[in-house]
Design a protein around this motif. Structure first.
Motif, mmCIF file in Angstrom:
data_model
loop_
_atom_site.group_PDB
_atom_site.id
_atom_site.type_symbol
_atom_site.label_atom_id
_atom_site.label_comp_id
_atom_site.label_asym_id
_atom_site.label_seq_id
_atom_site.Cartn_x
_atom_site.Cartn_y
_atom_site.Cartn_z
ATOM 1 N N VAL A 144 15.965 10.826 -14.576
ATOM 2 C CA VAL A 144 15.991 10.257 -13.221
ATOM 3 C C VAL A 144 14.588 9.762 -12.847
ATOM 4 O O VAL A 144 14.422 8.923 -11.973
ATOM 5 N N GLU A 145 13.577 10.295 -13.521
ATOM 6 C CA GLU A 145 12.158 9.875 -13.439
ATOM 7 C C GLU A 145 11.474 10.198 -12.110
ATOM 8 O O GLU A 145 10.350 10.656 -12.082
ATOM 9 N N THR A 146 12.107 9.908 -10.980
ATOM 10 C CA THR A 146 11.539 10.159 -9.655
ATOM 11 C C THR A 146 12.707 10.153 -8.666
ATOM 12 O O THR A 146 13.755 9.562 -8.948
ATOM 13 N N SER A 147 12.503 10.795 -7.510
ATOM 14 C CA SER A 147 13.570 10.717 -6.500
ATOM 15 C C SER A 147 13.381 9.496 -5.619
ATOM 16 O O SER A 147 14.198 9.219 -4.744
ATOM 17 N N ASN A 148 12.302 8.745 -5.853
ATOM 18 C CA ASN A 148 11.998 7.579 -5.019
ATOM 19 C C ASN A 148 12.643 6.327 -5.626
ATOM 20 O O ASN A 148 12.248 5.868 -6.708
ATOM 21 N N ASP A 149 13.641 5.770 -4.930
ATOM 22 C CA ASP A 149 14.366 4.615 -5.496
ATOM 23 C C ASP A 149 13.442 3.414 -5.703
ATOM 24 O O ASP A 149 13.596 2.674 -6.675
ATOM 25 N N GLY A 150 12.490 3.224 -4.797
ATOM 26 C CA GLY A 150 11.569 2.086 -4.930
ATOM 27 C C GLY A 150 10.774 2.181 -6.222
ATOM 28 O O GLY A 150 10.686 1.225 -6.997
ATOM 29 N N ILE A 151 10.210 3.363 -6.476
ATOM 30 C CA ILE A 151 9.404 3.535 -7.694
ATOM 31 C C ILE A 151 10.299 3.401 -8.932
ATOM 32 O O ILE A 151 9.947 2.743 -9.910
ATOM 33 N N ARG A 152 11.493 4.025 -8.878
ATOM 34 C CA ARG A 152 12.381 3.966 -10.056
ATOM 35 C C ARG A 152 12.799 2.533 -10.364
ATOM 36 O O ARG A 152 12.830 2.103 -11.516
#
Ligand code: SF4
Ligand SMILES: [Zn+2]
Length: 333
Positions: A151-159
């Motif tokens: 999932v890499e990060t919970s931040n959709d913008g960063i992902r």
């Protein structure tokens, strides 16, 4: 781009190590199968840091080849003891385009019959996690089964913008809920310092992400971004626009997140630590810092993270200054 030759019936790699399982440490066999590779990477729209396509097969392997790869990898199993198996494919084990159903059944069936295998972890993107898929896996492998999702990060913008992952946090949540409903575990892979983030923003993103994924995963593994050949990230690094994370950042993230979430298993495997392409500090303390991270991952004891070196002060300055100077990142090598 493929530069390596390979045998279709041999896995990319298989190795033994140890992993945390509940309150204990168990031997692990990690297997990387050579499938046709991740469908996104094949379409030329893969993630910015992902060079796995170089490990995939140029000609789609036959089902018999994939099963032979698995059997070959199993010959490297730990001797005479119970162990965990982790299967990666440089893509998604649950994508039937990569691993046909008959291959998946054969692998799960053999692992189910092997009384030394106590747990199986398979990596997949969330779109392949459906009720039917997990139910079918659980029928064939009736022991401790876990899905691992990058999932890499919970931040959709960063992902989406920095990683180009192409799915939302909600997709991960949906997959996790299906797995849990069917009595399966969830492991979340996070990524410390994808491109375009300052060191401080990257650290804060991990602390927040662990907080967010802890509701949906029993285990969190923090990957420390390293620069793989032939990736957009490599081009950024060549232009001087990217530096892999400091090992101090990883230590700080592990310490803070473990203190905040004492019951969550939080691990990190500092792959490539100490090289210019991998996470590193000043060069003198890289080995100590990487060893500390590895020990912490097995023991979950933050006391293991006590490392000292003069370069810690420099790292601290960079974390503070980059935040005010961002746009002109301080790329101390
Ligand atoms: S990181 Fe995973 S999802 Fe992204 S391109 Fe690589 S294999 Fe595909
Ligand atoms: Zn140092």
């Amino acid at each position: 781009m493929h530069t390596k030759t390979y045998q279709p019936d041999k896995p990319v790699a298989a190795w033994r190590s140890s992993d945390r399982m509940g309150d204990s440490v168990v031997p692990t066999l990690t297997i990387i199968l050579r499938t046709r590779g991740c469908y996104l990477a094949r379409s030329g729209n893969g993630c910015t840091m992902c060079g796995f396509i170089r490990d995939s097969a140029t000609v789609p392997p036959k089902p018999a080849d994939l099963i032979a790869q698995f059997r070959n990898a199993m010959t490297r199993r730990p001797d005479n003891r119970q162990f965990m198996v982790k299967i990666f494919t440089s893509g998604s084990f649950l994508d039937t385009g990569e691993v046909p159903p008959e291959v998946r059944s054969a692998i799960l069936g053999e692992l189910d019959c092997n009384s030394d295998v106590v747990k199986l972890v398979v990596e997949t993107r969330p779109e392949f996690v459906t009720q039917e898929m997990i139910a079918s896996c659980k029928q064939e492998f009736r022991k401790n089964f876990e899905i691992a999702i990058g999932v890499e990060t919970s931040n959709d913008g960063i992902r989406l913008e920095c990683i180009n992952k192409g799915f939302l946090f909600n997709d991960f949540v949906r997959a996790s809920e299906i797995a849990h409903r069917l009595d399966s575990g969830v492991k979340a892979y996070l990524l410390l310092k994808p491109p375009f983030l300052s060191e401080g923003v990257a650290i804060r993103d991990m602390v927040q992400s662990v907080r967010d994924v802890s509701k949906y995963a029993e285990t969190v593994s923090i990957n420390l971004c390293n620069v793989q050949k032939g990736t957009p990230l490599e081009s950024l690094k060549k232009r001087g626009d990217y530096r892999p994370p400091w090992l101090w950042s990883a230590i700080s993230v592990l310490r803070r997140t473990k203190e905040e979430n004492p019951d969550l298993i939080i691990t990190s495997d500092p792959v490539g630590a100490g090289s210019r392409h991998g996470p590193h500090n000043c060069g003198r303390c890289d080995r100590d810092a990487a060893d500390a991270i590895t020990r912490f991952s097995l023991t979950q004891d933050v006391g293991e993270l006590s490392v000292e070196c003069d370069c810690q002060e420099l790292w601290q300055k960079i974390v503070e200054l980059e935040d005010v100077s961002y746009g002109a990142p301080l790329l101390v090598s």
